[in-house]
Design an enzyme around this catalytic site. Structure first.
Site, PDB file in Angstrom:
ATOM      1  N   GLU A  92       0.963  -1.291  -0.032  1.00 20.30           N
ATOM      2  CA  GLU A  92       0.168  -0.035  -0.145  1.00 20.30           C
ATOM      3  C   GLU A  92       1.004   1.222  -0.116  1.00 20.30           C
ATOM      4  OE1 GLU A  92      -1.514   3.122   0.464  1.00 20.30           O
ATOM      5  OE2 GLU A  92      -1.751   2.497   2.569  1.00 20.30           O
TER       6      GLU A  92
ATOM      7  N   CYS B  21      -1.595   9.323   2.039  1.00 17.18           N
ATOM      8  CA  CYS B  21      -1.475   9.044   0.734  1.00 17.18           C
ATOM      9  C   CYS B  21      -2.735   9.255   0.044  1.00 17.18           C
ATOM     10  CB  CYS B  21      -0.974   7.392   0.631  1.00 17.18           C
ATOM     11  SG  CYS B  21      -1.793   6.312   1.604  1.00 17.18           S
TER      12      CYS B  21
END
Length: 485
Positions: free
Chosen positions: A253, A291
């Site tokens: 991720e 993110c």
């Protein structure tokens, strides 16, 4: 910085607290004050943690679901009881504003609660009749899921509790032992979580929390006894891990430069007020250190001017300062060096012709919320992940140009599309090269049960409790023969 021994917080080796060979000092990003010290495990202790995880693998995999679910429920309850303590600790070690730290704790509670629920219903069993062809007469297949092996979870600094939870809780739910490596900058929350896990009756060896420095991470990554790696962090580090262990199961991720698209049909004053408020908040809510924070705003030319005006005003309402203050929206970045990097990217963009529409000077690790227009296409703010409270805005003509602009990125984590059109929503879902499309809101929305992850340079695999559980397991088929069906 690793210093000599002192009164430091122990780490967790095979479910038990131990002291190490040295200690790691954890400092506040806000004022550089000492938040705490952490014992660092030695090589022999890391070896014992891994060996214990391997030794308990079969026992833990066969643990009844109710025991694993009860343990997860216990952690959820205890996190709730210690919520304010945990929020204060997250703020102290990461610099995250207290209002966001409290939300992070609440989300971690949800992750453990969801994992408990999934553990009870995740039998992974599926029956298949095989007599669809003559050769299958009298045969029945039963497909069940089993853990792939010990999980190595590598967590980042920006969500020091919740992203740890997203690795630990699914592993426990499926009965996979886990070795957790928290971020060296923010190990304290993970070690307190260990206190709650130690209150359960999970088998010894089924979990360890090892705050080893990053230069010792490759040894864990290369260890053949750890066949599953779940990493959250930068794309450079993530893909170097994947390249170094091509035969392991690796979930990554990674980063993103999230786009928020405002289309022509989202044009009323109320619409634009909502879009501006959401974008201003979620470009800056973790100091931009998420993110899926908003980095690129892509606005139809018909709403561009009004959106810029409203967005600049909303940014002016963002309060930056001491993260321990309940009123503060934007705290410091994790280090002053991180803030200096963001500042240098802004300077690079302005040197290339970009205009600063909102912002101000950096003060140590605190970078103010900043909005730029006319950013050159080759500038790092346009192509890389800023990971700071900075965003760009550009005007486009129509949906085609807007979606092309979203896809003009090497990243593909999530995108937000402000539109009222149902057909446009389904088109976005079909055409945007991202792992998640959020309609009517920013790309920063995440519910902890939903599949979460990206494409392109944003990673491989999915988090989200049930999806991580599937990721940590594999199908094994049992064929029963000579049955009178």
């Amino acid at each position: 910085m690793i210093t000599a021994h002192g009164a430091a917080r122990p780490f967790w080796c095979a479910g038990r607290q131990e002291r190490g060979e040295a200690v790691l000092a954890v400092h506040s990003p806000w004022d550089d004050s000492l938040v705490g010290t952490v014992e660092v495990p030695g090589e022999e202790q890391v070896e014992r943690a891994v060996a214990a995880a391997v030794a308990v693998e079969k026992e833990f995999g066969a643990t009844p679901a109710y025991r694993r679910a009860d343990a997860l429920d216990h952690v959820a309850r205890r996190l709730t009881e210690r919520a304010e303590e945990m929020a204060q600790l997250i703020t102290a070690e990461s610099g995250k504003p207290l209002k966001w730290s409290r939300i992070e704790v609440a989300r971690a509670v949800s992750v453990f609660r969801l994992a408990a629920e999934e553990a009870r219903r995740f039998n992974g069993a599926e029956g298949q009749r095989l007599d669809t062809d003559p050769s299958g007469t009298g045969r029945l297949a039963l497909v069940r899921r089993f853990p792939k092996g010990v999980v190595l979870g590598i967590a980042p600094f920006n969500f020091p509790l919740n992203l740890v939870a997203h690795k630990v809780a699914p592993a426990i739910a499926v009965g996979a032992p886990i070795i957790l490596k928290p971020a060296p900058a923010t190990p304290l929350s993970a070690l307190v979580l260990g206190e709650l896990l130690a209150e359960t009756d999970l088998p010894a060896g089924s979990w360890s929390i090892l705050p080893v420095p990053n230069d010792r991470m490759p040894g864990l990554v290369q260890d053949e006894r750890l066949p599953v790696i779940s990493f959250t962090g930068s794309d450079a580090v993530g893909y170097s891990i994947q390249d170094s262990v091509p035969r392991k199961h690796v979930t990554l991720e990674l980063g993103g430069n999230g786009a928020a698209v405002v289309l022509a049909d989202f044009s009323s004053e109320a619409d634009l007020d909502w879009a501006a408020a959401r974008i201003a908040t979620f470009a800056n809510y973790q100091g931009g250190q998420s993110c899926i924070s908003v980095q690129r705003v892509i606005a139809d030319a018909t709403v561009y001017d009004r959106l810029v005006e409203k967005l600049a005003a909303k940014l002016g309402e963002q309060i930056a300062g001491d993260p321990h203050d309940d009123s503060v929206d934007v705290g410091p970045l994790i280090t002053e060096a991180a803030a200096q990097r963001v500042e240098s990217w802004v300077q690079e963009a302005t040197a290339g012709g970009a205009k600063v529409l909102a912002g101000g000077p950096r003060a140590g690790a605190l970078h103010p919320p900043t909005l730029l227009s006319d950013v050159p296409s080759g500038a790092r703010l346009a192509t890389e992940e800023a990971f700071g409270p900075v965003m760009t805005i550009e005007a486009v003509n129509g949906t085609d140009e807007a979606f092309a602009a979203v896809n003009d990125s090497r990243f593909g984590l999530q995108a937000g599309v402000f539109t009222h059109g149902v057909e446009t929503a389904f088109r976005a879902h079909r055409e945007l090269e991202v792992g998640g499309v959020i309609i009517g809101d920013v790309p920063s929305y995440r519910a902890d049960q939903m599949p979460y992850g990206g494409v392109k340079a944003s990673g491989v695999g999915r988090e989200g409790v049930a999806y991580a559980m599937a990721d940590y397991t594999y199908e094994r088929v049992l064929v029963l023969t000579q049955l009178n069906l």
